[in-house]
Design a protein around this motif. Structure first.
Motif, PDB file in Angstrom:
ATOM      1  N   GLU A 276       0.863  -1.235   0.630  1.00  0.00           N
ATOM      2  CA  GLU A 276      -0.003  -0.064  -0.069  1.00  0.00           C
ATOM      3  C   GLU A 276       0.969   1.748   0.321  1.00  0.00           C
ATOM      4  N   PHE A 277       1.804   1.428   0.320  1.00  0.00           N
ATOM      5  CA  PHE A 277       2.638   2.545   0.649  1.00  0.00           C
ATOM      6  C   PHE A 277       3.855   2.646  -0.828  1.00  0.00           C
ATOM      7  N   THR A 278       3.731   1.676  -1.240  1.00  0.00           N
ATOM      8  CA  THR A 278       4.772   1.880  -2.386  1.00  0.00           C
ATOM      9  C   THR A 278       3.652   1.881  -3.487  1.00  0.00           C
ATOM     10  N   ILE A 279       1.917   1.814  -3.273  1.00  0.00           N
ATOM     11  CA  ILE A 279       1.847   2.647  -4.354  1.00  0.00           C
ATOM     12  C   ILE A 279       1.187   3.621  -4.308  1.00  0.00           C
ATOM     13  N   ALA A 280       1.188   4.541  -3.353  1.00  0.00           N
ATOM     14  CA  ALA A 280       1.055   5.743  -2.604  1.00  0.00           C
ATOM     15  C   ALA A 280       2.384   6.381  -3.620  1.00  0.00           C
ATOM     16  N   LYS A 281       3.612   5.673  -3.559  1.00  0.00           N
ATOM     17  CA  LYS A 281       4.851   6.222  -3.993  1.00  0.00           C
ATOM     18  C   LYS A 281       4.487   6.190  -4.712  1.00  0.00           C
ATOM     19  N   PHE A 282       4.114   5.419  -6.032  1.00  0.00           N
ATOM     20  CA  PHE A 282       4.108   5.241  -7.272  1.00  0.00           C
ATOM     21  C   PHE A 282       3.295   6.323  -7.597  1.00  0.00           C
ATOM     22  N   ARG A 283       2.138   6.806  -7.426  1.00  0.00           N
ATOM     23  CA  ARG A 283       0.934   7.804  -7.642  1.00  0.00           C
ATOM     24  C   ARG A 283       2.028   8.895  -7.278  1.00  0.00           C
ATOM     25  N   GLN A 284       2.238   9.074  -5.717  1.00  0.00           N
ATOM     26  CA  GLN A 284       3.827  10.169  -5.918  1.00  0.00           C
ATOM     27  C   GLN A 284       3.934  11.145  -7.278  1.00  0.00           C
ATOM     28  N   GLU A 285       4.818   9.955  -7.242  1.00  0.00           N
ATOM     29  CA  GLU A 285       6.091  10.467  -8.547  1.00  0.00           C
ATOM     30  C   GLU A 285       5.263  10.351  -9.381  1.00  0.00           C
ATOM     31  N   LEU A 286       4.354   9.418 -10.136  1.00  0.00           N
ATOM     32  CA  LEU A 286       3.797   9.880 -11.603  1.00  0.00           C
ATOM     33  C   LEU A 286       3.472  10.997 -11.600  1.00  0.00           C
ATOM     34  N   THR A 287       2.093  11.659 -10.467  1.00  0.00           N
ATOM     35  CA  THR A 287       1.625  12.798 -10.326  1.00  0.00           C
ATOM     36  C   THR A 287       3.006  14.154 -10.470  1.00  0.00           C
ATOM     37  N   ALA A 288       3.771  13.911  -9.775  1.00  0.00           N
ATOM     38  CA  ALA A 288       5.219  14.808 -10.329  1.00  0.00           C
ATOM     39  C   ALA A 288       5.240  14.913 -11.510  1.00  0.00           C
ATOM     40  N   ALA A 289       5.304  13.271 -11.800  1.00  0.00           N
ATOM     41  CA  ALA A 289       6.202  13.570 -13.470  1.00  0.00           C
ATOM     42  C   ALA A 289       5.489  14.474 -14.670  1.00  0.00           C
ATOM     43  N   THR A 290       4.021  14.812 -14.061  1.00  0.00           N
ATOM     44  CA  THR A 290       2.749  14.894 -14.749  1.00  0.00           C
ATOM     45  C   THR A 290       3.044  16.387 -14.509  1.00  0.00           C
ATOM     46  N   SER A 291       3.961  16.881 -13.808  1.00  0.00           N
ATOM     47  CA  SER A 291       3.769  18.145 -13.486  1.00  0.00           C
ATOM     48  C   SER A 291       4.340  19.586 -14.422  1.00  0.00           C
ATOM     49  N   ARG A 292       5.229  19.295 -14.854  1.00  0.00           N
ATOM     50  CA  ARG A 292       6.336  19.927 -15.766  1.00  0.00           C
ATOM     51  C   ARG A 292       5.533  20.201 -16.973  1.00  0.00           C
ATOM     52  N   THR A 293       5.992  21.910 -17.084  1.00  0.00           N
ATOM     53  CA  THR A 293       5.160  22.819 -18.688  1.00  0.00           C
ATOM     54  C   THR A 293       5.392  22.558 -19.908  1.00  0.00           C
ATOM     55  N   ARG A 294       7.506  21.667 -20.028  1.00  0.00           N
ATOM     56  CA  ARG A 294       7.891  22.125 -21.400  1.00  0.00           C
ATOM     57  C   ARG A 294       9.496  20.501 -20.546  1.00  0.00           C
ATOM     58  N   TRP A 295       9.792  20.424 -21.266  1.00  0.00           N
ATOM     59  CA  TRP A 295      10.837  19.179 -21.274  1.00  0.00           C
ATOM     60  C   TRP A 295      11.883  19.719 -22.200  1.00  0.00           C
ATOM     61  N   ASP A 296      12.590  19.948 -23.289  1.00  0.00           N
ATOM     62  CA  ASP A 296      13.533  20.260 -23.898  1.00  0.00           C
ATOM     63  C   ASP A 296      13.001  21.722 -24.351  1.00  0.00           C
ATOM     64  N   PRO A 297      14.957  22.308 -23.943  1.00  0.00           N
ATOM     65  CA  PRO A 297      14.293  24.146 -24.640  1.00  0.00           C
ATOM     66  C   PRO A 297      15.084  24.077 -26.539  1.00  0.00           C
ATOM     67  N   LEU A 298      14.663  25.374 -26.739  1.00  0.00           N
ATOM     68  CA  LEU A 298      14.440  25.021 -28.314  1.00  0.00           C
ATOM     69  C   LEU A 298      16.142  25.159 -28.550  1.00  0.00           C
ATOM     70  N   PRO A 299      16.405  24.674 -29.449  1.00  0.00           N
ATOM     71  CA  PRO A 299      18.070  24.949 -30.374  1.00  0.00           C
ATOM     72  C   PRO A 299      18.739  26.308 -29.581  1.00  0.00           C
ATOM     73  N   GLN A 300      19.372  26.587 -30.350  1.00  0.00           N
ATOM     74  CA  GLN A 300      19.591  28.229 -30.179  1.00  0.00           C
ATOM     75  C   GLN A 300      20.253  28.396 -31.923  1.00  0.00           C
TER      76      GLN A 300
END
Length: 301
Positions: A276-300
């Motif tokens: 149960e604790f492991t499921i909670a940790k997976f949910r936490q990390e999966l949620t954190a992964a979806t929080s980013r607004t962009r990934w890699d910068p545009l090339p110079q």
């Protein structure tokens, strides 16, 4: 019991008080109250030292046995709290295992430092046997398992993103359309596969049928092929959730496309607190992964 044993060990009221970090008068009153309540002497005072009264020796022997049992119980509880001599077995789809699993396990290890963790990597068709034969407690998948004896619970909804090698012309765009991807060699997963069907959905929604120049079964294979310049692809964001991925460019997909991470278990099975604790940790990390607004910068330029 604790006060009486402390007097027995220390041989004096003051010594017992020091052991227990309490006041000596309080210890004295409690010993007196205990003797009056029992109607027997527990101690004789000889030259300022408290010694067990002859009639109470049997009680003190039993008292020592009780405390040894309590110490054993406390040791067992402490070991369980750290996960000592306990094995937690669970599995994950390759896409979730790539980066998310390690982060979640890091949190599990911090809470249960001695827990033995057995992580398996499974294809979706292997999940039912793994759970029904109770080889593990839970599996983390990118699609639910269609089986009446299996229970699938949604954890987090993530996005499908476009990936391309560094230096690719699409890397100059803030986002990428499925129509853009159709112009280049495309690395995909068989659309008859549950994971491949999810990745193909934004193309079908746009009335397109992607032509695969090559296929790979797992997300890691797709990432490797794209990184080496063999094509472009779409993939779930959990599979590319690392902060830096040299040789690879990630861009939001212009068309709305999502994928859900699931926890899957045998229906009716009561999970351990570790699972149960492991499921909670997976949910936490999966949620954190979806929080980013962009990934890699545009090339110079």
């Amino acid at each position: 019991m604790e006060v009486v044993r402390a007097v027995l060990i220390a041989g004096s009221i003051q010594g017992a008080a020091d052991l227990l970090n309490v006041s000596a008068p309080g210890v004295s009153r409690l010993v007196k109250h205990t003797e009056e309540g029992l109607g027997i002497r527990l101690f004789d005072r000889r030259a300022g030292v408290f010694v067990p009264a002859p009639e109470a020796r049997a009680i003190f022997e039993m008292l020592n046995q009780v405390f040894h049992q309590m110490e054993n119980l406390n040791a067992a509880v402490g070991a369980l709290q750290k996960g000592e001599d306990v094995r937690l077995s669970f599995a994950s789809a390759p896409s979730i295992a790539q980066f998310i699993a390690a982060r979640a396990i890091r949190g599990v290890r911090a809470r249960f430092p001695d827990l033995m963790i057995d992580l398996n990597i499974l294809k979706i068709e292997e999940t039912a046997d793994y759970l029904l034969l109770e080889r593990g407690e839970v599996v983390f998948m990118s699609s639910p398992v269609e089986n009446s004896a299996i229970e699938s619970t949604p954890l987090v909804e993530g996005r499908i993103v476009a990936i391309m090698p560094e230096g690719h012309e699409l890397a100059h765009q803030d986002d990428v359309s499925v129509h853009d991807l159709m112009r280049f060699p495309f690395v995909g997963v068989d659309p008859d596969d549950p994971y491949g069907a999810l990745l193909a959905q934004p193309f079908r929604d746009a009335g397109l049928s992607p032509r695969h120049s090559m296929r790979g079964r797992f997300a890691q294979t797709t990432v490797s092929l794209v990184r080496h310049g063999l094509g472009v692809a779409v993939i779930d964001e959990f599979s590319v959730a690392e902060v830096y991925m040299p040789g690879l460019i990630r861009r939001p997909l212009r068309e709305k496309a999502s994928i859900t991470a699931w926890s899957v278990q045998k229906r009716g099975r009561h999970l351990s607190s570790f699972a149960e604790f492991t499921i909670a940790k997976f949910r936490q990390e999966l949620t954190a992964a979806t929080s980013r607004t962009r990934w890699d910068p545009l090339p110079q330029a």
